[in-house]
Design a protein around this motif. Structure first.
Motif, mmCIF file in Angstrom:
data_model
loop_
_atom_site.group_PDB
_atom_site.id
_atom_site.type_symbol
_atom_site.label_atom_id
_atom_site.label_comp_id
_atom_site.label_asym_id
_atom_site.label_seq_id
_atom_site.Cartn_x
_atom_site.Cartn_y
_atom_site.Cartn_z
ATOM 1 N N TRP A 12 52.191 49.958 42.176
ATOM 2 C CA TRP A 12 51.325 49.194 41.906
ATOM 3 C C TRP A 12 52.272 47.578 42.291
ATOM 4 O O TRP A 12 53.255 48.369 41.656
ATOM 5 C CB TRP A 12 50.355 48.591 40.966
ATOM 6 N N TRP A 85 44.110 44.278 42.734
ATOM 7 C CA TRP A 85 43.773 44.738 40.986
ATOM 8 C C TRP A 85 43.232 43.040 40.707
ATOM 9 O O TRP A 85 44.050 42.668 39.732
ATOM 10 C CB TRP A 85 44.083 45.952 40.407
ATOM 11 N N GLU A 91 42.816 52.658 36.544
ATOM 12 C CA GLU A 91 42.672 52.508 37.728
ATOM 13 C C GLU A 91 42.265 53.493 38.472
ATOM 14 O O GLU A 91 41.905 53.526 39.713
ATOM 15 C CB GLU A 91 45.058 53.468 38.339
#
Length: 171
Positions: A12, A85, A91
């Motif tokens: 990420w 996100w 996750e």
């Protein structure tokens, strides 16, 4: 098939508060970020992008700006999609909901993005030449033209995510 939630399977990228940007590797030296003597820096130009995605000229190419909010973002090559996100308990939960989100997304207007190959996703405040010093993600793309579309989706009661999908266009 790889489970995206396995440790290390998804990387990420986060920003310090401004937009993320995907710049073709070939023109990274031309992205000055928040640096520069100009009245409006490249970072300022990125902040002016209205909507979930937009394009900015960089060198002889263009960068893709991820507008709206500075959500953590990753790229899922199996789906040809950047996933942002916005909200999820984990996750694993977020990634498990991606197929349903893609199936139900109400896509916004497409933009056409021509890329010379690999792009680098990073915080738009950073100069392109310094991406190795900050969070970044290299995304291998085939050179060519892409249709880029975005959507915000709530695939579960406590799960919200943004999708930015790339579809390769015929030559």
């Amino acid at each position: 098939m790889v489970r995206y939630a396995d440790p290390g399977a998804v990387e990420w990228v986060e920003s310090g508060g401004g937009p993320l940007i995907a710049v073709p590797e070939t023109v990274l030296p031309f992205w000055a970020g928040a640096d520069g003597d100009e009245t409006a820096s490249d970072y300022d130009r990125a902040c002016e992008v209205d909507g979930p995605v937009g394009l900015l000229p960089v060198g002889d190419s263009a960068a893709l700006v991820f507008g709206d909010e500075p959500a953590s973002t990753s790229y899922l090559p199996d789906h040809g999609t950047f996933v942002r996100w916005c909200a999820a308990d984990s996750e694993e939960e977020l990634l498990a909901r991606v197929p349903a989100a893609l199936a139900t997304a109400e896509w916004g207007q497409e933009v056409r993005w021509k890329v010379p190959g690999t792009v680098v996703l990073f915080d738009s405040a950073w100069p392109g030449q310094e991406t190795e010093r900050t969070e970044h993600l290299r995304v291998a793309l085939e050179p060519g033209a892409y249709a880029v579309r975005a959507a915000q989706v709530q695939p579960g009661p406590e799960t919200w995510l943004g999708l930015v999908q790339l579809r390769c266009l015929p030559h």
